[in-house]
Write a protein that holds these residues in place. Sequence first.
Motif, PDB file in Angstrom:
ATOM      1  N   ARG A  51       0.868  -1.186   0.000  1.00 46.71           N
ATOM      2  CA  ARG A  51       0.000   0.000   0.000  1.00 46.71           C
ATOM      3  C   ARG A  51       0.898   1.227   0.000  1.00 46.71           C
ATOM      4  N   GLU A  52       0.497   2.274  -0.706  1.00 44.96           N
ATOM      5  CA  GLU A  52       1.280   3.498  -0.784  1.00 44.96           C
ATOM      6  C   GLU A  52       0.376   4.702  -0.563  1.00 44.96           C
ATOM      7  N   ASP A  53       0.977   5.768  -0.074  1.00 46.68           N
ATOM      8  CA  ASP A  53       0.256   7.031   0.051  1.00 46.68           C
ATOM      9  C   ASP A  53       1.264   8.156   0.226  1.00 46.68           C
ATOM     10  N   VAL A  54       0.752   9.371   0.229  1.00 42.18           N
ATOM     11  CA  VAL A  54       1.604  10.551   0.409  1.00 42.18           C
ATOM     12  C   VAL A  54       1.194  11.283   1.674  1.00 42.18           C
ATOM     13  N   GLY A  55       2.116  12.044   2.232  1.00 40.45           N
ATOM     14  CA  GLY A  55       1.838  12.826   3.430  1.00 40.45           C
ATOM     15  C   GLY A  55       2.482  14.196   3.326  1.00 40.45           C
ATOM     16  N   TRP A  56       2.037  15.078   4.179  1.00 37.02           N
ATOM     17  CA  TRP A  56       2.462  16.472   4.157  1.00 37.02           C
ATOM     18  C   TRP A  56       3.074  16.849   5.501  1.00 37.02           C
ATOM     19  N   GLY A  57       4.120  17.642   5.463  1.00 34.21           N
ATOM     20  CA  GLY A  57       4.721  18.189   6.667  1.00 34.21           C
ATOM     21  C   GLY A  57       5.166  19.611   6.405  1.00 34.21           C
ATOM     22  N   GLN A  58       5.056  20.432   7.427  1.00 39.06           N
ATOM     23  CA  GLN A  58       5.518  21.813   7.284  1.00 39.06           C
ATOM     24  C   GLN A  58       6.101  22.281   8.601  1.00 39.06           C
ATOM     25  N   ASP A  59       7.123  23.016   8.541  1.00 37.74           N
ATOM     26  CA  ASP A  59       7.820  23.547   9.708  1.00 37.74           C
ATOM     27  C   ASP A  59       9.255  23.740   9.264  1.00 37.74           C
ATOM     28  N   ASP A  60      10.176  23.631  10.208  1.00 35.90           N
ATOM     29  CA  ASP A  60      11.567  23.691   9.793  1.00 35.90           C
ATOM     30  C   ASP A  60      11.849  22.446   8.948  1.00 35.90           C
ATOM     31  N   PRO A  61      12.841  22.499   8.039  1.00 38.06           N
ATOM     32  CA  PRO A  61      13.034  21.409   7.074  1.00 38.06           C
ATOM     33  C   PRO A  61      13.161  20.014   7.675  1.00 38.06           C
ATOM     34  N   GLU A  62      13.933  19.834   8.747  1.00 39.39           N
ATOM     35  CA  GLU A  62      14.098  18.491   9.314  1.00 39.39           C
ATOM     36  C   GLU A  62      12.786  17.969   9.881  1.00 39.39           C
ATOM     37  N   LYS A  63      12.095  18.808  10.612  1.00 43.71           N
ATOM     38  CA  LYS A  63      10.832  18.383  11.206  1.00 43.71           C
ATOM     39  C   LYS A  63       9.768  18.149  10.134  1.00 43.71           C
ATOM     40  N   ALA A  64       9.789  18.932   9.073  1.00 47.08           N
ATOM     41  CA  ALA A  64       8.802  18.791   8.006  1.00 47.08           C
ATOM     42  C   ALA A  64       8.917  17.428   7.325  1.00 47.08           C
ATOM     43  N   VAL A  65      10.138  16.950   7.126  1.00 48.54           N
ATOM     44  CA  VAL A  65      10.333  15.631   6.510  1.00 48.54           C
ATOM     45  C   VAL A  65       9.762  14.549   7.416  1.00 48.54           C
ATOM     46  N   LYS A  66      10.055  14.623   8.719  1.00 50.38           N
ATOM     47  CA  LYS A  66       9.532  13.628   9.662  1.00 50.38           C
ATOM     48  C   LYS A  66       8.010  13.656   9.688  1.00 50.38           C
ATOM     49  N   ALA A  89       5.979  14.654   7.311  1.00 47.56           N
ATOM     50  CA  ALA A  89       5.463  14.163   6.036  1.00 47.56           C
ATOM     51  C   ALA A  89       5.542  12.637   5.958  1.00 47.56           C
ATOM     52  N   VAL A  90       6.655  12.059   6.403  1.00 44.20           N
ATOM     53  CA  VAL A  90       6.812  10.602   6.370  1.00 44.20           C
ATOM     54  C   VAL A  90       5.800   9.947   7.312  1.00 44.20           C
ATOM     55  N   THR A  91       5.643  10.486   8.521  1.00 46.37           N
ATOM     56  CA  THR A  91       4.674   9.931   9.475  1.00 46.37           C
ATOM     57  C   THR A  91       3.261  10.040   8.923  1.00 46.37           C
ATOM     58  N   ASP A  92       2.927  11.172   8.337  1.00 44.44           N
ATOM     59  CA  ASP A  92       1.599  11.358   7.756  1.00 44.44           C
ATOM     60  C   ASP A  92       1.360  10.353   6.632  1.00 44.44           C
ATOM     61  N   ALA A  93       2.339  10.166   5.762  1.00 43.61           N
ATOM     62  CA  ALA A  93       2.197   9.211   4.662  1.00 43.61           C
ATOM     63  C   ALA A  93       2.075   7.778   5.186  1.00 43.61           C
ATOM     64  N   LEU A  94       2.853   7.447   6.216  1.00 44.87           N
ATOM     65  CA  LEU A  94       2.787   6.114   6.820  1.00 44.87           C
ATOM     66  C   LEU A  94       1.392   5.864   7.394  1.00 44.87           C
ATOM     67  N   LYS A  95       0.864   6.837   8.133  1.00 43.17           N
ATOM     68  CA  LYS A  95      -0.476   6.680   8.712  1.00 43.17           C
ATOM     69  C   LYS A  95      -1.525   6.530   7.612  1.00 43.17           C
ATOM     70  N   ARG A  96      -1.388   7.315   6.559  1.00 44.63           N
ATOM     71  CA  ARG A  96      -2.363   7.258   5.462  1.00 44.63           C
ATOM     72  C   ARG A  96      -2.289   5.916   4.721  1.00 44.63           C
ATOM     73  N   ALA A  97      -1.091   5.387   4.520  1.00 42.20           N
ATOM     74  CA  ALA A  97      -0.956   4.087   3.852  1.00 42.20           C
ATOM     75  C   ALA A  97      -1.512   2.970   4.729  1.00 42.20           C
ATOM     76  N   LEU A  98      -1.209   2.993   6.023  1.00 43.58           N
ATOM     77  CA  LEU A  98      -1.688   1.944   6.925  1.00 43.58           C
ATOM     78  C   LEU A  98      -3.196   1.991   7.118  1.00 43.58           C
ATOM     79  N   ARG A  99      -3.809   3.163   7.025  1.00 43.77           N
ATOM     80  CA  ARG A  99      -5.259   3.249   7.237  1.00 43.77           C
ATOM     81  C   ARG A  99      -6.024   2.408   6.236  1.00 43.77           C
ATOM     82  N   THR A 100      -5.414   2.110   5.090  1.00 44.40           N
ATOM     83  CA  THR A 100      -6.104   1.290   4.095  1.00 44.40           C
ATOM     84  C   THR A 100      -6.291  -0.153   4.564  1.00 44.40           C
ATOM     85  N   PHE A 101      -5.643  -0.516   5.675  1.00 42.52           N
ATOM     86  CA  PHE A 101      -5.837  -1.850   6.248  1.00 42.52           C
ATOM     87  C   PHE A 101      -7.021  -1.887   7.208  1.00 42.52           C
TER      88      PHE A 101
END
Length: 173
Positions: free
Chosen positions: A79-94, A96-108
């Motif tokens: 399963r795949e999905d995308v996520g969004w993050g905003q803030d300072d660059p390092e925190k934004a990546v984390k 976004a990845v967490t958001d995408a992970l949650k969105r992909a897992l929700r399909t289960f």
Amino acid sequence: MIDIDELKKPLAASNVSSRQGPGGKALSYVAGFYVIETANRVFGFDGWSYEVQSFREVGKGVIAHVRVTVQTINGPVIREDVGWGQDDPEKAVKEAVTDALKRALRTFGDQFGNSLYDKDAAPPQKQRAAAPKKQDGLGICPKHNIAWVQGRAGVGHVVEGEAPCLKESLLAQ
């Protein structure tokens, strides 16, 4: 091995948080650590994995693309999905990845918060904690004047705003 019974359980309200969204609207969500714990419980710690496929900066934020793979007896389920993050660059990546992970897992299913995307569904109901059953013959706490109850940690009770009061500890003083 996948725990299908666990996967089919409804999402408990105690696992749902909320925050204020655009326009002051309340948004419900499940935390990143919760979906990882749930994936470990449902799929087994070695029965699933995720990979960051890509991420890119967009304006003041980051979009991440994550792939989740679950091992089944019939082969991998992806399963795949995308996520969004905003803030300072390092925190934004984390974020976004967490958001995408949650969105992909929700399909289960609902254990991963899928029902939170149903705008017409009633929110999960908080379960009332069952009142502890009083045990005859256990006596009364001399400090709080409350009946002792049998719990997993021993005989004791809880007073709101204080640490648990255990009979063995109190009487040893």
